[in-house]
Write a protein that holds these residues in place. Structure first.
Motif, PDB file in Angstrom:
ATOM      1  N   MET A   1       0.816  -1.187   0.000  1.00  0.00           N
ATOM      2  CA  MET A   1       0.000   0.000   0.000  1.00  0.00           C
ATOM      3  C   MET A   1       0.863   1.256   0.000  1.00  0.00           C
ATOM      4  SD  MET A   1      -3.270  -0.032  -0.103  1.00  0.00           S
ATOM      5  CE  MET A   1      -4.763  -0.676   0.481  1.00  0.00           C
ATOM      6  N   LYS A   2       1.970   1.250   0.739  1.00  0.00           N
ATOM      7  CA  LYS A   2       2.838   2.423   0.792  1.00  0.00           C
ATOM      8  C   LYS A   2       3.313   2.810  -0.600  1.00  0.00           C
ATOM      9  CE  LYS A   2       4.730   1.886   5.414  1.00  0.00           C
ATOM     10  NZ  LYS A   2       5.954   1.708   6.186  1.00  0.00           N
ATOM     11  N   GLU A   3       3.661   1.821  -1.381  1.00  0.00           N
ATOM     12  CA  GLU A   3       4.141   2.081  -2.739  1.00  0.00           C
ATOM     13  C   GLU A   3       3.030   2.685  -3.601  1.00  0.00           C
ATOM     14  OE1 GLU A   3       5.708  -0.685  -6.275  1.00  0.00           O
ATOM     15  OE2 GLU A   3       6.766  -0.949  -4.365  1.00  0.00           O
ATOM     16  N   ILE A   4       1.844   2.176  -3.471  1.00  0.00           N
ATOM     17  CA  ILE A   4       0.706   2.666  -4.269  1.00  0.00           C
ATOM     18  C   ILE A   4       0.350   4.093  -3.876  1.00  0.00           C
ATOM     19  CG2 ILE A   4      -1.744   2.355  -4.760  1.00  0.00           C
ATOM     20  CD1 ILE A   4      -1.226  -0.696  -4.400  1.00  0.00           C
ATOM     21  N   ILE A   5       0.166   4.355  -2.574  1.00  0.00           N
ATOM     22  CA  ILE A   5      -0.234   5.692  -2.132  1.00  0.00           C
ATOM     23  C   ILE A   5       0.845   6.716  -2.482  1.00  0.00           C
ATOM     24  CG2 ILE A   5       0.591   5.565   0.266  1.00  0.00           C
ATOM     25  CD1 ILE A   5      -2.733   7.154  -0.823  1.00  0.00           C
ATOM     26  N   GLY A   6       2.089   6.300  -2.505  1.00  0.00           N
ATOM     27  CA  GLY A   6       3.182   7.194  -2.871  1.00  0.00           C
ATOM     28  C   GLY A   6       3.146   7.615  -4.331  1.00  0.00           C
ATOM     29  N   GLN A   7       2.491   6.847  -5.171  1.00  0.00           N
ATOM     30  CA  GLN A   7       2.403   7.147  -6.596  1.00  0.00           C
ATOM     31  C   GLN A   7       1.160   7.964  -6.958  1.00  0.00           C
ATOM     32  OE1 GLN A   7       2.634   3.407  -8.664  1.00  0.00           O
ATOM     33  NE2 GLN A   7       4.641   2.928  -7.823  1.00  0.00           N
ATOM     34  N   LEU A   8       0.239   8.102  -6.016  1.00  0.00           N
ATOM     35  CA  LEU A   8      -1.008   8.815  -6.279  1.00  0.00           C
ATOM     36  C   LEU A   8      -0.904  10.264  -5.801  1.00  0.00           C
ATOM     37  CD1 LEU A   8      -3.457   6.046  -5.047  1.00  0.00           C
ATOM     38  CD2 LEU A   8      -2.967   6.672  -7.421  1.00  0.00           C
ATOM     39  N   PRO A   9      -1.599  11.186  -6.477  1.00  0.00           N
ATOM     40  CA  PRO A   9      -1.573  12.583  -6.038  1.00  0.00           C
ATOM     41  C   PRO A   9      -2.240  12.744  -4.667  1.00  0.00           C
ATOM     42  CG  PRO A   9      -2.798  12.333  -8.115  1.00  0.00           C
ATOM     43  CD  PRO A   9      -2.388  10.979  -7.675  1.00  0.00           C
ATOM     44  N   ALA A  10      -1.513  13.299  -3.708  1.00  0.00           N
ATOM     45  CA  ALA A  10      -2.001  13.433  -2.335  1.00  0.00           C
ATOM     46  C   ALA A  10      -3.207  14.351  -2.218  1.00  0.00           C
ATOM     47  CB  ALA A  10      -0.873  13.934  -1.430  1.00  0.00           C
ATOM     48  N   ASP A  11      -3.393  15.236  -3.191  1.00  0.00           N
ATOM     49  CA  ASP A  11      -4.542  16.130  -3.124  1.00  0.00           C
ATOM     50  C   ASP A  11      -5.819  15.469  -3.651  1.00  0.00           C
ATOM     51  OD1 ASP A  11      -3.550  16.131  -5.754  1.00  0.00           O
ATOM     52  OD2 ASP A  11      -4.305  18.147  -6.127  1.00  0.00           O
ATOM     53  N   ARG A  12      -5.703  14.235  -4.147  1.00  0.00           N
ATOM     54  CA  ARG A  12      -6.876  13.534  -4.684  1.00  0.00           C
ATOM     55  C   ARG A  12      -7.139  12.168  -4.063  1.00  0.00           C
ATOM     56  NH1 ARG A  12      -6.126  13.783 -10.938  1.00  0.00           N
ATOM     57  NH2 ARG A  12      -4.135  14.768 -10.602  1.00  0.00           N
ATOM     58  N   PHE A  13      -6.168  11.642  -3.313  1.00  0.00           N
ATOM     59  CA  PHE A  13      -6.311  10.308  -2.723  1.00  0.00           C
ATOM     60  C   PHE A  13      -5.814  10.302  -1.281  1.00  0.00           C
ATOM     61  CE2 PHE A  13      -6.053   9.584  -7.235  1.00  0.00           C
ATOM     62  CZ  PHE A  13      -6.965   8.556  -7.458  1.00  0.00           C
ATOM     63  N   SER A  14      -6.443   9.483  -0.448  1.00  0.00           N
ATOM     64  CA  SER A  14      -6.018   9.313   0.947  1.00  0.00           C
ATOM     65  C   SER A  14      -6.112   7.857   1.341  1.00  0.00           C
ATOM     66  CB  SER A  14      -6.916  10.112   1.898  1.00  0.00           C
ATOM     67  OG  SER A  14      -6.741  11.476   1.742  1.00  0.00           O
ATOM     68  N   GLN A  15      -5.148   7.423   2.134  1.00  0.00           N
ATOM     69  CA  GLN A  15      -5.254   6.099   2.733  1.00  0.00           C
ATOM     70  C   GLN A  15      -5.967   6.302   4.057  1.00  0.00           C
ATOM     71  OE1 GLN A  15      -1.637   3.856   3.163  1.00  0.00           O
ATOM     72  NE2 GLN A  15      -2.735   2.064   3.909  1.00  0.00           N
ATOM     73  N   VAL A  16      -7.169   5.784   4.169  1.00  0.00           N
ATOM     74  CA  VAL A  16      -8.000   5.998   5.353  1.00  0.00           C
ATOM     75  C   VAL A  16      -8.012   4.799   6.294  1.00  0.00           C
ATOM     76  CG1 VAL A  16      -9.468   7.693   4.236  1.00  0.00           C
ATOM     77  CG2 VAL A  16     -10.105   5.276   4.132  1.00  0.00           C
ATOM     78  N   HIS A  17      -7.410   3.720   5.842  1.00  0.00           N
ATOM     79  CA  HIS A  17      -7.385   2.478   6.616  1.00  0.00           C
ATOM     80  C   HIS A  17      -6.233   1.662   6.053  1.00  0.00           C
ATOM     81  CE1 HIS A  17      -8.750  -1.478   8.064  1.00  0.00           C
ATOM     82  NE2 HIS A  17      -9.437  -0.778   8.976  1.00  0.00           N
ATOM     83  N   LEU A  18      -5.746   0.723   6.804  1.00  0.00           N
ATOM     84  CA  LEU A  18      -4.644  -0.115   6.343  1.00  0.00           C
ATOM     85  C   LEU A  18      -4.941  -0.751   4.989  1.00  0.00           C
ATOM     86  CD1 LEU A  18      -1.871  -1.308   7.101  1.00  0.00           C
ATOM     87  CD2 LEU A  18      -3.088  -3.210   8.153  1.00  0.00           C
ATOM     88  N   SER A  19      -6.204  -1.082   4.756  1.00  0.00           N
ATOM     89  CA  SER A  19      -6.603  -1.780   3.540  1.00  0.00           C
ATOM     90  C   SER A  19      -7.319  -0.924   2.504  1.00  0.00           C
ATOM     91  CB  SER A  19      -7.528  -2.941   3.906  1.00  0.00           C
ATOM     92  OG  SER A  19      -6.894  -3.816   4.801  1.00  0.00           O
TER      93      SER A  19
END
Length: 61
Positions: A1-19
């Protein structure tokens, strides 16, 4: 998940839960500790709740 969230624009995506990573543009509602997107109910983890809601308020100013 860390790798995926790091590739997404932070102003449009959030990790809200471990999964779960959510797209801000698809959120239909926020209810206490949950997000709804269509008929899906996605939990917001306790450890990410404060950060998510702080960022959410900034995005909607």
């Amino acid at each position: 998940m860390k790798e995926i969230i790091g590739q997404l624009p932070a102003d449009r995506f959030s990790q809200v839960h471990l999964s779960y990573i959510v797209s801000h543009t698809h959120i239909d509602s926020l209810i206490r500790n949950h997000i709804t997107i269509g008929t899906a109910i996605i939990p917001i983890s306790t450890s990410r709740k404060t950060t998510f809601f702080t960022m959410w308020e900034e995005w909607h100013r």
